[in-house]
Motif scaffolding. Sequence first.
Motif, short mmCIF file in Angstrom:
data_model
loop_
_atom_site.label_atom_id
_atom_site.label_comp_id
_atom_site.label_asym_id
_atom_site.label_seq_id
_atom_site.Cartn_x
_atom_site.Cartn_y
_atom_site.Cartn_z
N GLN A 32 0.84 -1.20 0.00
CA GLN A 32 0.00 0.00 0.00
C GLN A 32 0.88 1.25 0.00
N LEU A 33 0.62 2.13 -0.96
CA LEU A 33 1.26 3.44 -0.99
C LEU A 33 0.31 4.45 -0.35
N TYR A 34 0.78 5.24 0.59
CA TYR A 34 -0.07 6.22 1.27
C TYR A 34 0.70 7.52 1.45
N GLY A 35 -0.01 8.57 1.81
CA GLY A 35 0.70 9.82 2.05
C GLY A 35 -0.21 10.96 2.44
N TRP A 66 5.13 10.52 2.54
CA TRP A 66 4.66 9.41 1.72
C TRP A 66 5.28 8.14 2.30
N ASN A 69 3.36 0.59 3.09
CA ASN A 69 3.03 -0.48 4.02
C ASN A 69 3.01 -1.81 3.27
N ASN A 83 7.16 -1.19 7.13
CA ASN A 83 6.75 0.20 6.93
C ASN A 83 7.97 1.06 6.63
N GLU A 85 8.57 5.21 5.69
CA GLU A 85 7.87 6.48 5.60
C GLU A 85 8.85 7.64 5.55
N ARG A 332 -10.75 12.89 1.71
CA ARG A 332 -9.31 13.00 1.56
C ARG A 332 -8.78 14.43 1.62
N ARG A 368 -4.95 13.75 1.76
CA ARG A 368 -4.46 12.44 2.19
C ARG A 368 -4.80 11.39 1.14
N PHE A 369 -3.85 10.53 0.87
CA PHE A 369 -4.09 9.46 -0.11
C PHE A 369 -3.58 8.12 0.41
#
Length: 369
Positions: A32-35, A66, A69, A83, A85, A332, A368-369
């Motif tokens: 999972q890419l998040y940020g 960014w 996970n 993780n 980050e 978001r 947020r994404f």
Amino acid sequence: MNKVAAKRLVALGAIALVSGSAFAQAGASSVQLYGIVDVGYRHISNPDPTQAASQMIGGGMSQSRWGINVSEDLGGGTKALVNLENRFTTDTGSVAGGYPNGSYFQQSWVGLQGGFGRVTLGRQYNVLFDLVTSTYASYPYSPYMEAYKPEIGFSLLARADNMVKYTAEVGPIRGALQYSFDEKAATGGKTMGGYVRYAADGLAAGLGYQDYEFASGKKIKAWTLGGSYRTGPMYFNLGYGENKVDTNLSAADAGVLGAMWGSAANGGFGGGAMFLNANKRSIYKIGAGYQVTPQLNLGAHFFHAKQSGATSAVDASVNFLTFAADYAFSKRTDAYLELDNTKIKGGNITFANGATSRNGVTVGLRHRF
């Protein structure tokens, strides 16, 4: 081939097929890419000589980041976790490094999770930060205001390198233990600590302790206690935190302590020699939030901090008051407005420019994404 041999071959084939399928299922993984991308405008009164009164900041409500996970199913209810980050400042695109030399990844850990709990290894949040942000955070939709966060100045840098952390949960009770190695670093870094928390039916409360050993072997010891309650659109929280420091720190030790205590985002209550000569600091926090509509959240918080030392010359106290409004355009994207006031009392301690009072305003946009 006789019938017995044929049956054995079919049975072996079935076992191989089932084993292969089980292995493939156990090895299933997700990435999972998040940020968060947050940029704001901040203005303060009575700026210090090295500060700008007005500036664009790369993180008002949240520090921009960014991350990745990774979760892999190992079978039997056990998972492997990873993780990574990175934190950055949106206004310049620069890496937002931590003390002392900057870190490309603010979190970088690998771990295992199963019926035994969770074990994680690497650079990660410490137990003080975990407890406060999960149990009595200032804002339920964002644990604290990045541009103005007096409470974080008591969390011993919020993260630690070379850490082993164990977390376990039984019903509404969760506990965690941490240990990190200093590896002969010039800044020290050996830590030990843990917390226990309870959360159920809108009520959450917890107690935590952690120390940090400087390169000289001297220590800073911290503990925190607090709770929160959420009912309908209302949110209430209160807490206490304390830092105690050994006396006669070396110059290298004082540099680490300055990074813990001295930051404009932490209310500006720290940084100079008079601040670092203190050997005890405490903070009380109380706040409330109200969700006016599904889109609009309001919150107000009051913090009172004080410090003391071997002589009365370093004794001082400070009040922090902050108000925030957050409007969600979607799940978001949101916009925010924050107002704050810092008032130092005691007569001996001031900001670097000699002032004892400062006002601030922050307005910004976050995705947020």
